[in-house]
Scaffold this motif. Structure first.
Motif, PDB file in Angstrom:
ATOM      1  N   GLU A 191       0.822  -1.202   0.000  1.00 60.45           N
ATOM      2  CA  GLU A 191       0.000   0.000   0.000  1.00 60.45           C
ATOM      3  C   GLU A 191       0.862   1.260   0.000  1.00 60.45           C
ATOM      4  OE1 GLU A 191      -2.454  -3.344   1.512  1.00 60.45           O
ATOM      5  OE2 GLU A 191      -0.413  -2.645   1.824  1.00 60.45           O
ATOM      6  N   GLN A 192       1.970   1.206   0.707  1.00 62.31           N
ATOM      7  CA  GLN A 192       2.898   2.343   0.734  1.00 62.31           C
ATOM      8  C   GLN A 192       3.496   2.579  -0.656  1.00 62.31           C
ATOM      9  OE1 GLN A 192       6.569   1.770   2.977  1.00 62.31           O
ATOM     10  NE2 GLN A 192       6.399   3.866   3.786  1.00 62.31           N
ATOM     11  N   GLU A 193       3.883   1.500  -1.308  1.00 63.40           N
ATOM     12  CA  GLU A 193       4.478   1.639  -2.637  1.00 63.40           C
ATOM     13  C   GLU A 193       3.486   2.216  -3.640  1.00 63.40           C
ATOM     14  OE1 GLU A 193       6.305  -0.983  -6.322  1.00 63.40           O
ATOM     15  OE2 GLU A 193       6.086  -1.949  -4.358  1.00 63.40           O
ATOM     16  N   ILE A 194       2.237   1.727  -3.603  1.00 65.81           N
ATOM     17  CA  ILE A 194       1.232   2.260  -4.528  1.00 65.81           C
ATOM     18  C   ILE A 194       0.973   3.737  -4.252  1.00 65.81           C
ATOM     19  CG2 ILE A 194      -1.153   2.079  -5.330  1.00 65.81           C
ATOM     20  CD1 ILE A 194       0.609  -0.232  -6.237  1.00 65.81           C
ATOM     21  N   ALA A 195       0.949   4.115  -2.974  1.00 68.05           N
ATOM     22  CA  ALA A 195       0.779   5.528  -2.631  1.00 68.05           C
ATOM     23  C   ALA A 195       1.927   6.359  -3.199  1.00 68.05           C
ATOM     24  CB  ALA A 195       0.693   5.703  -1.122  1.00 68.05           C
ATOM     25  N   TYR A 196       3.150   5.855  -3.101  1.00 71.11           N
ATOM     26  CA  TYR A 196       4.301   6.560  -3.668  1.00 71.11           C
ATOM     27  C   TYR A 196       4.151   6.697  -5.182  1.00 71.11           C
ATOM     28  CZ  TYR A 196       6.954   5.842   0.704  1.00 71.11           C
ATOM     29  OH  TYR A 196       7.396   5.843   1.997  1.00 71.11           O
ATOM     30  N   ARG A 197       3.691   5.633  -5.834  1.00 72.30           N
ATOM     31  CA  ARG A 197       3.531   5.666  -7.286  1.00 72.30           C
ATOM     32  C   ARG A 197       2.463   6.690  -7.700  1.00 72.30           C
ATOM     33  NH1 ARG A 197       5.953   1.531 -10.290  1.00 72.30           N
ATOM     34  NH2 ARG A 197       7.035  -0.025  -8.992  1.00 72.30           N
ATOM     35  N   LEU A 198       1.380   6.725  -6.946  1.00 73.84           N
ATOM     36  CA  LEU A 198       0.346   7.727  -7.223  1.00 73.84           C
ATOM     37  C   LEU A 198       0.889   9.139  -7.038  1.00 73.84           C
ATOM     38  CD1 LEU A 198      -2.614   5.964  -5.405  1.00 73.84           C
ATOM     39  CD2 LEU A 198      -2.580   6.538  -7.840  1.00 73.84           C
ATOM     40  N   LEU A 199       1.702   9.312  -6.016  1.00 70.55           N
ATOM     41  CA  LEU A 199       2.312  10.615  -5.747  1.00 70.55           C
ATOM     42  C   LEU A 199       3.250  11.009  -6.874  1.00 70.55           C
ATOM     43  CD1 LEU A 199       2.578  12.894  -3.612  1.00 70.55           C
ATOM     44  CD2 LEU A 199       4.470  11.579  -2.610  1.00 70.55           C
ATOM     45  N   ASP A 200       4.109  10.090  -7.299  1.00 71.20           N
ATOM     46  CA  ASP A 200       5.044  10.368  -8.379  1.00 71.20           C
ATOM     47  C   ASP A 200       4.324  10.668  -9.694  1.00 71.20           C
ATOM     48  OD1 ASP A 200       7.325  10.152  -6.864  1.00 71.20           O
ATOM     49  OD2 ASP A 200       7.796   8.098  -7.459  1.00 71.20           O
ATOM     50  N   ALA A 201       3.182  10.003  -9.904  1.00 69.95           N
ATOM     51  CA  ALA A 201       2.436  10.181 -11.155  1.00 69.95           C
ATOM     52  C   ALA A 201       1.551  11.421 -11.131  1.00 69.95           C
ATOM     53  CB  ALA A 201       1.578   8.942 -11.422  1.00 69.95           C
ATOM     54  N   GLY A 202       1.502  12.116 -10.007  1.00 68.29           N
ATOM     55  CA  GLY A 202       0.673  13.315  -9.906  1.00 68.29           C
ATOM     56  C   GLY A 202      -0.818  13.026  -9.943  1.00 68.29           C
ATOM     57  N   LEU A 203      -1.221  11.869  -9.409  1.00 67.28           N
ATOM     58  CA  LEU A 203      -2.617  11.438  -9.489  1.00 67.28           C
ATOM     59  C   LEU A 203      -3.402  11.652  -8.198  1.00 67.28           C
ATOM     60  CD1 LEU A 203      -2.261   8.109 -11.530  1.00 67.28           C
ATOM     61  CD2 LEU A 203      -3.046  10.348 -12.330  1.00 67.28           C
ATOM     62  N   ILE A 204      -2.800  12.283  -7.203  1.00 64.74           N
ATOM     63  CA  ILE A 204      -3.481  12.465  -5.925  1.00 64.74           C
ATOM     64  C   ILE A 204      -4.144  13.837  -5.887  1.00 64.74           C
ATOM     65  CG2 ILE A 204      -3.212  12.589  -3.422  1.00 64.74           C
ATOM     66  CD1 ILE A 204      -0.808  10.701  -3.713  1.00 64.74           C
ATOM     67  N   ASP A 205      -5.452  13.834  -5.696  1.00 66.58           N
ATOM     68  CA  ASP A 205      -6.207  15.079  -5.610  1.00 66.58           C
ATOM     69  C   ASP A 205      -6.440  15.514  -4.168  1.00 66.58           C
ATOM     70  OD1 ASP A 205      -6.989  15.469  -8.555  1.00 66.58           O
ATOM     71  OD2 ASP A 205      -7.646  13.413  -8.162  1.00 66.58           O
ATOM     72  N   PHE A 206      -6.701  14.552  -3.304  1.00 65.22           N
ATOM     73  CA  PHE A 206      -6.956  14.818  -1.893  1.00 65.22           C
ATOM     74  C   PHE A 206      -6.177  13.838  -1.034  1.00 65.22           C
ATOM     75  CE2 PHE A 206     -10.786  16.379  -3.969  1.00 65.22           C
ATOM     76  CZ  PHE A 206     -11.110  17.527  -3.263  1.00 65.22           C
ATOM     77  N   ILE A 207      -5.848  14.258   0.183  1.00 64.95           N
ATOM     78  CA  ILE A 207      -5.331  13.352   1.201  1.00 64.95           C
ATOM     79  C   ILE A 207      -6.252  13.458   2.409  1.00 64.95           C
ATOM     80  CG2 ILE A 207      -3.448  12.872   2.817  1.00 64.95           C
ATOM     81  CD1 ILE A 207      -1.492  13.668   0.690  1.00 64.95           C
ATOM     82  N   GLY A 208      -6.699  12.309   2.911  1.00 64.92           N
ATOM     83  CA  GLY A 208      -7.579  12.288   4.069  1.00 64.92           C
ATOM     84  C   GLY A 208      -6.975  11.467   5.191  1.00 64.92           C
ATOM     85  N   SER A 209      -7.465  11.697   6.393  1.00 58.68           N
ATOM     86  CA  SER A 209      -6.962  10.909   7.520  1.00 58.68           C
ATOM     87  C   SER A 209      -7.578   9.520   7.538  1.00 58.68           C
ATOM     88  CB  SER A 209      -7.277  11.617   8.842  1.00 58.68           C
ATOM     89  OG  SER A 209      -8.668  11.532   9.148  1.00 58.68           O
TER      90      SER A 209
END
Length: 244
Positions: A191-209
């Motif tokens: 899950e951490q790796e996929i989150a990093y990949r989404l971050l690198d790809a510029g695909l994250i619109d929101f971050i929630g708790s």
């Protein structure tokens, strides 16, 4: 492979995001806060982290948490009474986190969906596979003027490391929300790796708790990531800020 620096940095992510748009802080209606006392404890922790506004998003899952606008409003009023009594000034509003199950399309057609921002609707899927009627659901959401936002795509087991299965969502203009704790490895290395990949790809619109309980709060209070990830998170153009 990702180049992760060994040096770690801690910071209060709430100061960056300011608005938490995915939480389970309403008392007694899903697998989040069990009672008002727990709700207040979680809210105190989020305030201490720098959050200025909270949007509660209780689950609506037909066979587990069959919430309605009425049950959610009742829980919000119960919480708000205590917030007012104790002098809290932080705005707390609500929407919902909808499971894309067999009951979702009837809810959509009934037209009584809970949203935030500009008709943004937070949705989730089962962890192991996509809904068989996903394209129809996304089409209907767009037809009815909703902006779909997929909760925590990094946690779904069907998401491959190349993120190709997420194209089904992006092709329908669906936004993505990552959980803050995914970047710390709280849910696991994959899950951490996929989150990093989404971050690198510029695909994250929101971050929630996606906060449910005290354990989540404790880990959020000690939010620690690598220097590289810290810099990326600090520079991300969050849509959370549009909800202030």
């Amino acid at each position: 492979m990702f180049s992760i620096f060994n040096k770690k940095e801690s910071f209060r992510i709430g100061e960056i995001l300011q608005v938490d748009m995915h939480s389970h802080i309403l008392p007694g209606i899903d697998d989040g806060a069990a009672d008002v006392e727990t709700s207040l404890r979680l809210i105190d922790g989020l305030i201490a982290m720098g959050y200025k506004k909270l949007i509660a998003t209780p689950h609506i899952i037909s066979d587990i948490h069959p919430n309605t606008p009425e049950t959610i409003e009742a829980a919000k009023q119960l919480l708000q009474t205590e917030l007012d009594k104790k002098g809290y000034t932080i705005p707390v509003s609500y929407a919902a986190e909808y499971m894309l199950d067999e009951n979702f399309l009837p809810l959509l057609k009934a037209g009584d969906l809970l949203t935030f921002g500009n008709k943004i609707i937070l949705v989730e899927t089962m962890f192991l596979d996509l809904p068989p009627n996903l394209e129809e659901i996304l089409f209907q959401l767009q037809t009815h003027g909703y902006q779909p936002l997929l909760a925590h795509p990094e946690r779904y087991h069907y998401v491959d490391r190349n993120l190709t299965r997420l194209s089904l969502f992006r092709d329908r203009n669906c936004m993505f929300q990552c959980n803050a704790l995914s970047f710390t490895g709280y849910y696991g290395k994959r899950e951490q790796e996929i989150a990093y990949r989404l971050l690198d790809a510029g695909l994250i619109d929101f971050i929630g708790s996606d906060i449910h309980h005290d354990r989540h709060l404790e880990h959020l209070q000690h939010f620690t990531v690598s220097s590289k990830i810290a810099r990326q998170l600090e520079s991300l153009n969050y849509k959370n800020l549009e909800l202030r």
